[in-house]
Design an enzyme around this catalytic site. Sequence first.
Site, mmCIF file in Angstrom:
data_model
loop_
_atom_site.group_PDB
_atom_site.id
_atom_site.type_symbol
_atom_site.label_atom_id
_atom_site.label_comp_id
_atom_site.label_asym_id
_atom_site.label_seq_id
_atom_site.Cartn_x
_atom_site.Cartn_y
_atom_site.Cartn_z
ATOM 1 N N CYS A 124 5.084 -22.230 61.991
ATOM 2 C CA CYS A 124 6.325 -21.724 62.582
ATOM 3 C C CYS A 124 7.191 -21.030 61.542
ATOM 4 O O CYS A 124 8.269 -21.505 61.180
ATOM 5 C CB CYS A 124 7.082 -22.875 63.222
ATOM 6 S SG CYS A 124 6.032 -23.801 64.343
ATOM 7 N N GLY A 136 -7.497 -17.950 33.972
ATOM 8 C CA GLY A 136 -7.531 -18.757 35.190
ATOM 9 C C GLY A 136 -8.141 -17.945 36.324
ATOM 10 O O GLY A 136 -9.328 -18.034 36.636
HETATM 11 C C1 LIG Z 1 -1.057 -19.436 34.639
HETATM 12 C C2 LIG Z 1 -1.300 -19.409 33.179
HETATM 13 C C3 LIG Z 1 -2.514 -18.942 32.689
HETATM 14 C C4 LIG Z 1 -3.589 -18.360 33.578
HETATM 15 O O1 LIG Z 1 -3.197 -17.172 34.178
HETATM 16 P P1 LIG Z 1 -4.269 -16.331 35.034
HETATM 17 O O2 LIG Z 1 -3.492 -15.164 35.492
HETATM 18 O O3 LIG Z 1 -4.686 -17.198 36.159
HETATM 19 O O4 LIG Z 1 -5.379 -15.987 34.131
HETATM 20 C C5 LIG Z 1 -2.728 -19.009 31.325
HETATM 21 N N1 LIG Z 1 -1.790 -19.489 30.484
HETATM 22 C C6 LIG Z 1 -0.600 -19.948 30.924
HETATM 23 C C7 LIG Z 1 0.379 -20.469 29.965
HETATM 24 C C8 LIG Z 1 -0.306 -19.907 32.284
HETATM 25 O O5 LIG Z 1 0.869 -20.347 32.713
#
Ligand SMILES: *Cc1c(COP(=O)(O)O)cnc(C)c1O
Length: 425
Positions: free
Chosen positions: A353, A286
């Site tokens: 705030c 991600g």
């Molecule tokens: C959040 C998540 C990802 C991605 O994580 P990154 O650190 O953004 O690469 C992948 N797999 C699962 C199951 C996640 O919860």
Amino acid sequence: MTHSTLAGAPFVATQNNALYLEGVELAALARTHGTPLFVYSKAAMLSALAAYQRGFAGRNARICYAMKANSSLAVLQVFAQAGCGFDIVSGGELQRVIVAGGDAAKVIFSGVGKTRTEMRQALEAGIACFNVESEAELEVLSEVAQSMGQRAPVSIRVNPNVDAKTHPYISTGLKGNKFGVAHERALQTYQRAASLPGLEVRGIDCHIGSQITESTPYLDAMDRVLDLVQAIEAAGIEIHHIDFGGGLGINYNGDTPPAADALWAQLLAKLDARGYGQRQLMIEPGRSLVGNAGVCLTEVLYLKPGEQKNFCIVDAAMNDLPRPAMYEAFHQIVPLAQRSGEAVTYDVVGPICESGDWLGRDRSLIVQTGDVLAVLSTGAYCMAMASNYNTRGRAAEILVDGDKAHVIRRRESFADQIACEALVR
Ligand SMILES: *Cc1c(COP(=O)(O)O)cnc(C)c1O
């Protein structure tokens, strides 16, 4: 154009004392579209993706973008067009994938709390796999699939109990976490899954945390997962794919995570050595695909000198950029135009705030009221976590592609914000 050495902004460059993202001048975007404004580089996203693609050249591997990092439709479209699958965590995310032109058959569904409605929705769409996180979820999924005359493809998320050495809120592979099935119970859970009539065991998965900046936790987790694959297959249950999750870190402030291709060279060497190099592989990155592709532009509203601290009050806040408030995260903050003069140390804060509403602490800046600042590395977990706290409309978003700037989300209006509300009559 000279590429800047700004950490966390590989596609930002300086030209004639102005900052550009690809071929677009950031100050011009702020003038045209207002602030706060998220601006993303398509080339930066594709370049981050290319590092994984190079790493997997010649392998049977699928990259599933973990879209919770940034689920804006046009961002999903970039990855869908590049052939990616998606890792989703809700029924809403599945709908976004479909609207953005993604392929449901390349979707994997993660998360500890899937509802029956979401399971049904995903089965109807024909997703590739459910990453199941508990025995209770297995039972419910089997029931739902059976009621639809289907068998749900499943992989079980195992918890390898390795320390990802990251912030406790984004570490997910330790015993005390809510995620996954304990390593010790994994075989038993697979046997249960294999016995349930509404399920078809497809794979195994793990995800040990986020913003991981070392290879060791991945290598350790891989060993633990492969030990399980061996044990599960010895018990007669075939594992078709191995999903190693996401979590690779990015450079926010001089962080030095391994490059995706270098990390995978190490991991593939281990897979080969243990005889699993030809299995279907999946990953769920991600942050590492989008984090450094985005900047957030914000205008300086007031400079407020104080006895202990000087404050630089800007028009972006914790509702736009929640990471500092949530994880005490660091984002670099740079003015779009370089001024001469003496730098002053400021806390850069928003108008909300709450004392937690800060974007950067003790930053040395030469700024005046009306200047625009760029908050760097804000492509991941910023807009996706944005809220309307303090009745602030969410920011607009721009996708830059070469010298073109596309508005991919207009600024949220007051009417948008109250659209779901009603007075009592
Ligand atoms: C959040 C998540 C990802 C991605 O994580 P990154 O650190 O953004 O690469 C992948 N797999 C699962 C199951 C996640 O919860």
